[in-house]
Scaffold this motif. Structure first.
Motif, PDB file in Angstrom:
ATOM      1  N   PRO A  73       0.851  -1.199   0.000  1.00 43.27           N
ATOM      2  CA  PRO A  73       0.000   0.000   0.000  1.00 43.27           C
ATOM      3  C   PRO A  73       0.890   1.253   0.000  1.00 43.27           C
ATOM      4  CG  PRO A  73      -0.787  -1.588   1.621  1.00 43.27           C
ATOM      5  CD  PRO A  73       0.520  -2.124   1.096  1.00 43.27           C
ATOM      6  N   GLY A  74       0.567   2.180  -0.883  1.00 43.31           N
ATOM      7  CA  GLY A  74       1.359   3.409  -0.968  1.00 43.31           C
ATOM      8  C   GLY A  74       2.454   3.356  -2.022  1.00 43.31           C
ATOM      9  N   ALA A  75       2.671   2.193  -2.627  1.00 41.35           N
ATOM     10  CA  ALA A  75       3.710   2.072  -3.663  1.00 41.35           C
ATOM     11  C   ALA A  75       3.338   2.876  -4.910  1.00 41.35           C
ATOM     12  CB  ALA A  75       3.925   0.616  -4.022  1.00 41.35           C
ATOM     13  N   GLY A  76       2.047   3.130  -5.066  1.00 36.03           N
ATOM     14  CA  GLY A  76       1.604   3.918  -6.211  1.00 36.03           C
ATOM     15  C   GLY A  76       0.855   3.090  -7.245  1.00 36.03           C
ATOM     16  N   LYS A  77       0.268   1.981  -6.822  1.00 38.62           N
ATOM     17  CA  LYS A  77      -0.415   1.088  -7.771  1.00 38.62           C
ATOM     18  C   LYS A  77      -1.539   1.809  -8.514  1.00 38.62           C
ATOM     19  CE  LYS A  77      -1.376  -1.931  -4.597  1.00 38.62           C
ATOM     20  NZ  LYS A  77      -0.612  -1.250  -3.525  1.00 38.62           N
ATOM     21  N   SER A  78      -2.418   2.472  -7.754  1.00 36.16           N
ATOM     22  CA  SER A  78      -3.567   3.083  -8.435  1.00 36.16           C
ATOM     23  C   SER A  78      -3.120   4.253  -9.311  1.00 36.16           C
ATOM     24  CB  SER A  78      -4.642   3.508  -7.440  1.00 36.16           C
ATOM     25  OG  SER A  78      -4.126   4.387  -6.500  1.00 36.16           O
ATOM     26  N   THR A  79      -2.125   5.014  -8.843  1.00 40.33           N
ATOM     27  CA  THR A  79      -1.612   6.130  -9.653  1.00 40.33           C
ATOM     28  C   THR A  79      -1.016   5.576 -10.951  1.00 40.33           C
ATOM     29  OG1 THR A  79      -1.010   7.151  -7.544  1.00 40.33           O
ATOM     30  CG2 THR A  79      -0.181   8.210  -9.546  1.00 40.33           C
ATOM     31  N   PHE A  80      -0.265   4.489 -10.825  1.00 39.39           N
ATOM     32  CA  PHE A  80       0.375   3.892 -11.992  1.00 39.39           C
ATOM     33  C   PHE A  80      -0.657   3.299 -12.951  1.00 39.39           C
ATOM     34  CE2 PHE A  80       2.329  -0.036 -13.854  1.00 39.39           C
ATOM     35  CZ  PHE A  80       3.034   0.627 -14.845  1.00 39.39           C
ATOM     36  N   THR A 116     -12.824   5.134  -6.902  1.00 35.34           N
ATOM     37  CA  THR A 116     -12.449   6.472  -6.430  1.00 35.34           C
ATOM     38  C   THR A 116     -10.937   6.638  -6.433  1.00 35.34           C
ATOM     39  OG1 THR A 116     -12.460   5.686  -4.160  1.00 35.34           O
ATOM     40  CG2 THR A 116     -14.488   6.694  -4.956  1.00 35.34           C
ATOM     41  N   ARG A 117     -10.215   5.501  -6.456  1.00 33.63           N
ATOM     42  CA  ARG A 117      -8.755   5.596  -6.509  1.00 33.63           C
ATOM     43  C   ARG A 117      -8.281   5.874  -7.934  1.00 33.63           C
ATOM     44  NH1 ARG A 117      -6.811   0.653  -5.661  1.00 33.63           N
ATOM     45  NH2 ARG A 117      -4.715   1.249  -5.101  1.00 33.63           N
ATOM     46  N   MET A 118      -9.111   5.625  -8.907  1.00 33.70           N
ATOM     47  CA  MET A 118      -8.705   5.839 -10.300  1.00 33.70           C
ATOM     48  C   MET A 118      -9.783   6.659 -10.985  1.00 33.70           C
ATOM     49  SD  MET A 118      -7.471   1.981 -11.065  1.00 33.70           S
ATOM     50  CE  MET A 118      -6.854   1.039  -9.695  1.00 33.70           C
ATOM     51  N   ILE A 209      10.327   0.426 -10.607  1.00 36.21           N
ATOM     52  CA  ILE A 209      10.620   1.299  -9.472  1.00 36.21           C
ATOM     53  C   ILE A 209       9.880   2.611  -9.694  1.00 36.21           C
ATOM     54  CG2 ILE A 209      12.434   2.398  -8.126  1.00 36.21           C
ATOM     55  CD1 ILE A 209      14.204   0.072  -9.098  1.00 36.21           C
ATOM     56  N   ASN A 210       8.887   2.821  -8.863  1.00 33.18           N
ATOM     57  CA  ASN A 210       8.038   4.014  -9.014  1.00 33.18           C
ATOM     58  C   ASN A 210       8.589   5.170  -8.170  1.00 33.18           C
ATOM     59  OD1 ASN A 210       5.827   5.539  -9.854  1.00 33.18           O
ATOM     60  ND2 ASN A 210       4.595   4.914  -8.101  1.00 33.18           N
ATOM     61  N   LYS A 211       8.032   6.336  -8.381  1.00 27.53           N
ATOM     62  CA  LYS A 211       8.393   7.557  -7.649  1.00 27.53           C
ATOM     63  C   LYS A 211       9.856   7.948  -7.893  1.00 27.53           C
ATOM     64  CE  LYS A 211       4.921   6.599  -4.112  1.00 27.53           C
ATOM     65  NZ  LYS A 211       4.394   6.896  -2.803  1.00 27.53           N
ATOM     66  N   ALA A 212      10.319   7.673  -9.121  1.00 32.85           N
ATOM     67  CA  ALA A 212      11.697   8.006  -9.471  1.00 32.85           C
ATOM     68  C   ALA A 212      11.934   9.505  -9.366  1.00 32.85           C
ATOM     69  CB  ALA A 212      12.012   7.519 -10.877  1.00 32.85           C
ATOM     70  N   ASP A 213      10.851  10.302  -9.457  1.00 32.00           N
ATOM     71  CA  ASP A 213      10.991  11.767  -9.403  1.00 32.00           C
ATOM     72  C   ASP A 213      11.470  12.262  -8.043  1.00 32.00           C
ATOM     73  OD1 ASP A 213       8.053  12.729  -8.006  1.00 32.00           O
ATOM     74  OD2 ASP A 213       8.110  10.774  -8.920  1.00 32.00           O
ATOM     75  N   ILE A 214      11.215  11.495  -6.999  1.00 33.27           N
ATOM     76  CA  ILE A 214      11.534  11.975  -5.646  1.00 33.27           C
ATOM     77  C   ILE A 214      13.041  12.067  -5.433  1.00 33.27           C
ATOM     78  CG2 ILE A 214      11.352  11.447  -3.172  1.00 33.27           C
ATOM     79  CD1 ILE A 214       8.613  10.306  -3.700  1.00 33.27           C
ATOM     80  N   ASP A 215      13.748  11.027  -5.858  1.00 33.88           N
ATOM     81  CA  ASP A 215      15.202  11.029  -5.682  1.00 33.88           C
ATOM     82  C   ASP A 215      15.827  10.190  -6.798  1.00 33.88           C
ATOM     83  OD1 ASP A 215      17.831  10.723  -4.899  1.00 33.88           O
ATOM     84  OD2 ASP A 215      17.355  10.440  -2.770  1.00 33.88           O
ATOM     85  N   LEU A 247      10.234   4.624 -13.139  1.00 32.03           N
ATOM     86  CA  LEU A 247       9.270   5.577 -13.695  1.00 32.03           C
ATOM     87  C   LEU A 247       8.647   6.443 -12.607  1.00 32.03           C
ATOM     88  CD1 LEU A 247       6.294   4.215 -12.994  1.00 32.03           C
ATOM     89  CD2 LEU A 247       6.791   2.834 -14.981  1.00 32.03           C
ATOM     90  N   SER A 248       7.913   7.422 -13.054  1.00 27.13           N
ATOM     91  CA  SER A 248       7.147   8.248 -12.126  1.00 27.13           C
ATOM     92  C   SER A 248       5.693   8.225 -12.575  1.00 27.13           C
ATOM     93  CB  SER A 248       7.666   9.691 -12.126  1.00 27.13           C
ATOM     94  OG  SER A 248       6.705  10.519 -11.488  1.00 27.13           O
ATOM     95  N   ALA A 249       4.887   7.480 -11.829  1.00 30.97           N
ATOM     96  CA  ALA A 249       3.471   7.378 -12.189  1.00 30.97           C
ATOM     97  C   ALA A 249       2.805   8.746 -12.050  1.00 30.97           C
ATOM     98  CB  ALA A 249       2.788   6.349 -11.292  1.00 30.97           C
ATOM     99  N   LEU A 250       3.212   9.477 -11.029  1.00 27.33           N
ATOM    100  CA  LEU A 250       2.591  10.777 -10.757  1.00 27.33           C
ATOM    101  C   LEU A 250       2.814  11.746 -11.915  1.00 27.33           C
ATOM    102  CD1 LEU A 250       1.040  12.267  -8.479  1.00 27.33           C
ATOM    103  CD2 LEU A 250       3.233  13.177  -7.736  1.00 27.33           C
ATOM    104  N   HIS A 251       4.036  11.763 -12.436  1.00 30.78           N
ATOM    105  CA  HIS A 251       4.355  12.685 -13.536  1.00 30.78           C
ATOM    106  C   HIS A 251       4.206  12.027 -14.897  1.00 30.78           C
ATOM    107  CE1 HIS A 251       5.552  15.679 -10.658  1.00 30.78           C
ATOM    108  NE2 HIS A 251       6.335  14.811 -10.055  1.00 30.78           N
TER     109      HIS A 251
END
Ligand code: GDP
Length: 336
Positions: A73-80, A116-118, A209-215, A247-251
């Protein structure tokens, strides 16, 4: 599933079920949702009808690519999944998102596959999103999701995504029902060790590997660690070395790279026959799981077993009967 039911024949469909089948084949979302509800029902008459509907639809299944996505949970599944889904729709594809979440029966509601998550994706005609069935055990949930997946394929969805949480057995179960199993990871050093301990690395066809944008730097380090970890294992196929993509699911960065790997995977394994072999193997293993579950149920419900089980259980507990002797005696009742 009930043992001893009449064999399912496709020509036994009632007019209402035939129109359900026609609706699913015509790509009607309401018919698809209704058919999935029928499959998820625990009523024996519904189960019988569901198997007939499935049988009628079976010749129209198998054309989609089935992708499993797992992550804590929080890995970014729904965002991805949302970013990937919107991108796939732009490429002219239709996708279905299903979830396998055995905890949903405990918590009373599924957080996976929740519309609601997507939000963006759920508004699109080309996407079908279904939360996890809340029918109980992992085996039960997985069975329903497997059948829902077949219905989605018959309804013309090109991509089926099965989402699951990165804890416990559910990952192995989902890996056993998809063509390609992807692990969604955070750029935290040491996570790979957890996955190695759990034996999850072996079943991954791709690590994301998600959230690559953070660091970016930490991401590069973790990516190298994962590559090393995967390198140490013998790959499941001589024709596929599981890649590690960042990758960065958010961006919405790296989504096309992810999909390029999915296509590469198919291009590598389809000509060798391995892609189809994997599906055949999964179908047979599903059949055996159902046989075992059915036998177990048959055993538990047998009147002589029910009558003698309590006394034999006590006898084994007290050391008066060996477990083997008790087991053989109980199994012997099945012959009566
Ligand atoms: P899930 O529980 O695995 O479905 O995770 P979510 O998709 O709900 O994401 C959890 C949180 O991480 C949310 O606040 C997202 O906005 C955030 N998140 C997801 N992907 C990324 C990303 O690529 N970069 C950053 N910075 N945040 C992200």
């Amino acid at each position: 599933m009930n043992l001893g039911e009449a064999p399912v024949r496709a020509n036994l469909l009632s007019a209402a079920d035939q129109s359900l089948v026609d609706g699913v084949l015509a790509g009607q979302r309401r018919a698809l949702a209704k058919a999935i509800t029928l499959i998820e029902s625990t009523r024996p008459d519904h189960q019988q009808r569901a198997q007939q509907v499935l049988n009628a639809l079976l010749p129209h299944t198998g054309r989609a690519i089935r992708i499993g996505i797992s992550g804590v949970p929080g890995a970014g599944k729904s965002t991805f999944i949302e970013a990937l889904g919107v991108w796939l729709i732009e490429q002219g594809k239709k996708l279905a998102v299903l979830a396998v979440d055995p905890s949903s029966s405990v918590s009373g509601g599924s957080i996976l596959g929740d519309k609601t998550r997507m939000e963006l994706l759920s508004q699109r005609e080309e996407a079908f999103i279904r939360p996890s069935p809340s029918s109980g055990s992992l085996g039960g949930v997985a069975e329903k999701s497997r059948e829902a997946m077949l219905l989605c394929e018959a309804s013309g969805y090109d991509v089926i995504i099965i989402e699951t949480v990165g804890v416990g057995q559910s990952e192995t179960t989902v890996a056993g029902m998809v063509d390609m199993f992807c692990l969604l990871q955070l750029p935290n050093a040491g996570d790979d060790l957890q996955a190695i301990k759990k034996g999850i690395v072996e079943i991954a066809d791709m690590v994301v590997i998600n959230k690559a944008d953070i660091d970016r730097q930490a991401t590069a380090v973790v990516r190298a660690q994962w590559r090393n970890a995967l390198h140490m294992l013998r790959p499941a196929s001589p024709h596929w070395a599981p890649p590690v993509v960042a990758l960065s699911a958010l961006h919405k960065e790296g989504i096309a790279d992810f999909w390029a790997q999915v296509e590469k995977y198919q291009a590598a394994l389809k000509p060798t026959g391995e892609f189809e072999q994997k599906r055949q193997h999964q179908a047979l293993s599903w059949m055996w799981q159902l046989i075992e579950a059915g036998l177990h149920q048959h055993f538990r419900r047998h009147p002589l077993v029910q009558e003698n089980l309590p006394a034999l259980t006590r006898s084994v507990e007290e050391g008066n009967t060996t477990p083997a002797a008790a087991a053989y005696a109980l199994l012997g009742y099945l012959k009566h």
